[in-house]
Design an enzyme around this catalytic site. Structure first.
Site, PDB file in Angstrom:
ATOM      1  CG  HIS A 183      -0.482   0.384   2.474  1.00 47.85           C
ATOM      2  ND1 HIS A 183       0.205  -0.483   3.269  1.00 47.85           N
ATOM      3  CD2 HIS A 183      -0.514   1.557   3.138  1.00 47.85           C
ATOM      4  CE1 HIS A 183       0.565   0.143   4.377  1.00 47.85           C
ATOM      5  NE2 HIS A 183       0.148   1.385   4.336  1.00 47.85           N
ATOM      6  CD  GLU A 221       3.461   1.992  12.144  1.00 46.97           C
ATOM      7  OE1 GLU A 221       2.239   1.970  12.012  1.00 46.97           O
ATOM      8  OE2 GLU A 221       4.178   0.981  12.114  1.00 46.97           O
ATOM      9  CG  HIS A 245       5.354  -0.948   3.779  1.00 46.32           C
ATOM     10  ND1 HIS A 245       4.564  -1.477   2.787  1.00 46.32           N
ATOM     11  CD2 HIS A 245       4.702  -1.203   4.936  1.00 46.32           C
ATOM     12  CE1 HIS A 245       3.477  -2.018   3.338  1.00 46.32           C
ATOM     13  NE2 HIS A 245       3.541  -1.869   4.642  1.00 46.32           N
TER      14      HIS A 245
END
Ligand code: BG6
Length: 496
Positions: A183, A221, A245
């Protein structure tokens, strides 16, 4: 591109991803009139829903997570008519006859032309089974480039299972029909790496070992594992973030200009980057890879649990929630330029960015604030939040003499007032429907990325006592990660 009438079949329709990401993204596409004229979404999973209860749940997801979260009742009703549901035992081959019948009926009722896009958003154990069962009922045969198969991550849990899964998929589908999701590639700012590099004449001449000192990529994060402890404890940060990613970002930063913007050309260039990653040897595994795990802490007025206290996590777990890595790309462009990547959960803030550190001028003519020579010229590509591009450059301090300080040339996406920035899943779903695989990973690239991280997994497995550094939740990870960069006064960039 062209978008044909079709049915999107979502396996794992009762799951979180469907509710939070897929349906809201599809609804946003609908609101922008981007869906094909004859289009149906068929949710499939084991849970018993009727069409009505499925629609209710999905409407709830739309109200919470879509961009257009306050639609009129009329709009929602039109969208709801596209939503259907079928409960089957997805592990049983014989159950797929029901799917076959249902799709036939949908084609008949909604003129969807026998074009199926299968989205696998299930537990990974089913990624191999579902395609096989689809094939058993001829659902892998079609026309117009259909059927297509979108596969969620994680794609394999190590290099061996990734190869095996690719092999299995290729028994039933052609590579051109397989869309492996990462994504990050759906993010607008990630695609903008290509545009920044290849649409501007000013960066590319400097984009190499002659002018770039080092490249740094961070994906931090602030959240912990958030109820995904069961999955995460078997995955860890290396599998969860680095293999996919972060290495995708590395590929986009490091690749050569493609001959054109197409799935083939871009993915060929990315593949060459993966092939040029210098394999990590024992010395590197000891010295250039740092793993950490967050520990409980009381920071900024809050109490945070340690990783080992999270639900679903082994209280003795040695799974890493942080990893930092130094490596090289052995090719003409990047020879000798270190790449540093790091990712972690429970960091002070949520930020993903790419920092290109340029070399200093050959001779220091001016007096400067100490920070200028340490920081140098940096180009920061901010993936999120505060999406944008920042160039740090030296400027004369007004007044006597020639003192230099760092100033920012800063572009923020949010300043584009009229521009709607689509979410990652929106872009990827639309591309999948159009048959454009440019922003999906190709089987060989994915395998090559696994090949690079596998020695780290093996090293940790065979050396369970290799250091695993604790870091207090809410901090930037183990202190020793700074030593990885280590040059004179050099550290990571710490965005606040
Ligand atoms: C997912 C990981 O792929 O990416 C998660 O499984 C992680 O652990 C997420 O939180 C990060 O995505 P984003 O878009 O929030 O940076």
């Amino acid at each position: 591109g062209q978008i044909q009438d079709q049915v999107l079949v979502i396996f794992g329709a009762s799951g979180d991803l469907t509710y939070r990401k897929l349906i809201p993204a599809l609804f946003d596409l609908f609101m922008q009139d981007l869906l094909p004229r004859n289009f149906t979404i068929l949710g499939v999973s084991r849970t018993e829903f009727t069409d009505a209860t499925f629609r209710d749940k999905m409407n709830d997801g739309i109200r919470q997570f879509a961009y257009f979260k306050n639609p009129s009742k009329e709009k929602l009703t039109v969208f709801d008519e596209k939503l259907h549901y079928l409960a089957i035992e997805t592990k049983e081959a014989s159950e797929y006859v029901k799917l076959q019948h249902k799709l036939k009926k949908i084609d008949h009722d909604h003129q969807t032309g026998g074009n199926y896009l299968f989205y696998l958003s299930t537990p990974p154990a089913l990624y191999g089974l579902i395609p096989q069962f689809l094939a058993k009922f001829g659902l892998n045969k079609g026309h117009n480039g259909f059927p297509r198969l979108i596969i969620e991550k994680p794609f394999g849990e190590d290099v061996y299972s990734a190869f095996q899964l690719n092999k299995l998929l290729l028994e039933f589908f052609k590579e051109e029909q397989i869309y492996r999701i990462d994504h990050y590639l759906g993010k607008e700012t990630v695609q903008n790496v290509l545009v920044t590099r290849f649409a501007n004449g000013i960066y590319e001449p400097l984009w190499n070992r002659n002018y770039i000192d080092r490249v740094e990529i961070t994906a931090a994060e602030s959240l912990g594992v958030e109820g995904r402890g069961g999955y995460y404890d078997h995955a860890g940060a290396l599998r969860d973030m680095v293999q996919n990613h972060l290495l995708q970002l590395v590929a986009l930063v490091a690749m050569e200009p493609p001959t054109e913007i197409s799935a083939g050309a871009i993915r060929n260039e990315k593949m060459k980057v993966f092939q040029s990653l210098r394999p990590l040897k024992e010395h590197d595994l000891f010295n250039s890879v740092i793993r950490g795990q967050y520990m409980s802490s009381n920071i900024r007025g809050g109490h945070f649990k340690g990783y080992r206290e999270e639900v679903g996590v082994d209280p003795m777990s040695r799974t890493e929630t942080y990893v930092a890595l130094k490596f090289f790309i052995d090719n003409w462009r990047w020879g000798g330029v270190p790449f540093y990547i790091r990712t972690g959960k429970r960091m002070p803030t949520r930020v993903s960015e790419i920092v290109i550190h340029f070399k200093p001028t050959p001779h220091k003519l001016f007096v400067s604030n100490p920070d200028f020579w340490t920081m140098g010229n940096q180009l920061v590509l901010r993936i999120h939040p505060d999406e944008g591009i920042l160039l740090k450059t030296g400027m004369k301090v007004p007044g006597a003499g020639f003192e230099v300080k760092t100033v920012n040339m800063d572009f923020h996406y949010k300043d584009l007032q009229e521009t709607y920035v689509p979410g990652a899943y929106e872009r990827l779903l639309l591309d999948g429907m159009m048959g454009d695989a440019t922003l999906y990973t190709r089987g060989d690239g994915l395998e090559a990325a696994w090949c690079f991280v596998q020695p780290i997994l093996d090293f940790w497995k065979h050396n369970p006592n290799a250091p695993l550094y604790g870091y207090p939740a809410g901090t930037w990870g183990p202190d020793c990660a700074d030593k990885l960069i280590g040059g004179e006064k050099q550290t990571w960039r710490y965005p606040c």
